[in-house]
Design an enzyme around this catalytic site. Structure first.
Site, PDB file in Angstrom:
ATOM      1  N   CYS A 115       0.838  -1.201   0.000  1.00  0.00           N
ATOM      2  CA  CYS A 115       0.000   0.000   0.000  1.00  0.00           C
ATOM      3  C   CYS A 115       0.879   1.260   0.000  1.00  0.00           C
ATOM      4  O   CYS A 115       1.545   1.534  -0.992  1.00  0.00           O
ATOM      5  CB  CYS A 115      -0.972  -0.045   1.171  1.00  0.00           C
ATOM      6  SG  CYS A 115      -2.374   1.084   1.000  1.00  0.00           S
ATOM      7  N   HIS A 152      -3.351  -5.940   0.843  1.00  0.00           N
ATOM      8  CA  HIS A 152      -2.671  -6.143   2.124  1.00  0.00           C
ATOM      9  C   HIS A 152      -2.536  -7.626   2.460  1.00  0.00           C
ATOM     10  O   HIS A 152      -3.463  -8.217   3.050  1.00  0.00           O
ATOM     11  CB  HIS A 152      -3.452  -5.448   3.242  1.00  0.00           C
ATOM     12  CG  HIS A 152      -3.332  -3.968   3.248  1.00  0.00           C
ATOM     13  ND1 HIS A 152      -2.475  -3.286   4.097  1.00  0.00           N
ATOM     14  CD2 HIS A 152      -3.953  -3.015   2.509  1.00  0.00           C
ATOM     15  CE1 HIS A 152      -2.585  -1.975   3.891  1.00  0.00           C
ATOM     16  NE2 HIS A 152      -3.477  -1.787   2.932  1.00  0.00           N
ATOM     17  N   GLU A 160      -0.686  -8.924   4.769  1.00  0.00           N
ATOM     18  CA  GLU A 160      -0.568  -9.095   6.226  1.00  0.00           C
ATOM     19  C   GLU A 160      -1.931  -9.170   6.902  1.00  0.00           C
ATOM     20  O   GLU A 160      -2.035  -9.602   8.059  1.00  0.00           O
ATOM     21  CB  GLU A 160       0.270  -7.963   6.823  1.00  0.00           C
ATOM     22  CG  GLU A 160      -0.440  -6.643   7.039  1.00  0.00           C
ATOM     23  CD  GLU A 160      -0.675  -5.825   5.782  1.00  0.00           C
ATOM     24  OE1 GLU A 160      -1.319  -4.757   5.877  1.00  0.00           O
ATOM     25  OE2 GLU A 160      -0.205  -6.244   4.698  1.00  0.00           O
TER      26      GLU A 160
END
Length: 273
Positions: A105, A233, A235
């Site tokens: 990002c 994302h 994660e």
């Protein structure tokens, strides 16, 4: 005894996904430190001590358009106190040693604005950007992604289809010219592309492509495959219960995002350490 991979996640100046990224690194088998940018600038911590650099997402420098440019300039030009070098000197050494960098990002924006991606032919100039979403609004949704099996990217080895969340207002990938875009395509650097839910083909259709990125590019690597940036994302999906449909579908125990970090740790153990 397995070799120890040391990961670093940079925090500070608005970054707010550092804990999730550190958790993903640890689940993948790495030791991981969250380090504030001020510690690097003070010279108390150095990139040289690590193998895997993570530039996390969040709301960097206010998340205004061009905010990652401020962060990029900090990494490119800020001097390290009393050392006679700049952070970029450490970064260049880090890259030359075959280590890995992933930006998510805002971290992807940093890599693009620093000229580390796509860095065609080693050109350090910025040749692409990530700008306002075509729809003109913040997007928070899950997307389907196709990974290019012919890409040199270390992080996506063996992967074809991924489902990950996006949450950004400035995620539209744009190349400065058709020549740059053609080179990205020819070198297979467009690692991830927004796709239809069946993973049949890349798409420009909204909301499957949430921001209108050129060529549906959601992730980009350099020619070495060791520097990687993506807007979704990973994660945020490291366990099946993170997926909104985990009670309705048969999902692998490990979230798909974790696979990217596992690939990174495996590569470092096998080919760098």
């Amino acid at each position: 005894m397995s070799k120890t991979v040391r990961a670093i996640v940079i925090a500070g100046n608005g970054t707010n996904c550092e804990r999730e990224v550190a958790n993903a690194c640890r689940l993948a088998g790495a030791e991981c430190d969250i380090v504030h940018i001020s510690e690097l600038l003070a010279g108390r911590v150095r990139f040289d001590a690590y193998h895997f650099l993570n530039l996390a997402g969040g709301f960097l420098d206010g998340d205004d358009l061009g905010s990652a440019k401020a962060g990029a300039n900090r990494l490119l030009h800020a001097p390290v106190r009393k050392s006679g070098e700049h952070l970029i000197d450490q970064l260049r050494r880090f890259i030359a040693e075959g280590k890995l960098i992933m930006g998510v990002c805002n971290g992807f924006q940093l890599l693009v604005k620093m000229g580390l991606l796509p860095s065609l032919g080693g050109d350090p100039r910025q040749t692409t950007t990530l700008t306002f979403n075509a729809g003109g609004r913040f997007e928070d949704r899950w997307v389907s992604l196709k990974a290019d099996p012919a890409s040199p990217c270390v992080f996506t080895r063996g992967l074809t289809d991924l489902s990950l969340p996006v949450r950004h207002g400035e995620g539209r990938f744009v190349a400065e010219s058709e020549t740059v875009l053609a080179a990205i395509e020819a070198k297979r650097l467009g690692v991830l592309r927004y796709s239809d839910p069946g993973y049949r083909a890349a798409t420009m259709e909204y909301p499957l492509n949430p921001n209108g990125s050129q060529a549906a590019i959601a992730g980009l690597c350099d020619e070495s495959g060791r520097i990687f940036g993506l807007m979704p994302h990973p994660e945020a999906y490291v366990h099946r219960t993170h997926h909104p449909r985990w009670t309705r579908e048969e999902l692998p125990e490990e979230g798909m995002g974790l696979w990217l970090y596992q690939n990174a740790v495996r590569f470092l153990r096998d080919e760098v350490l």
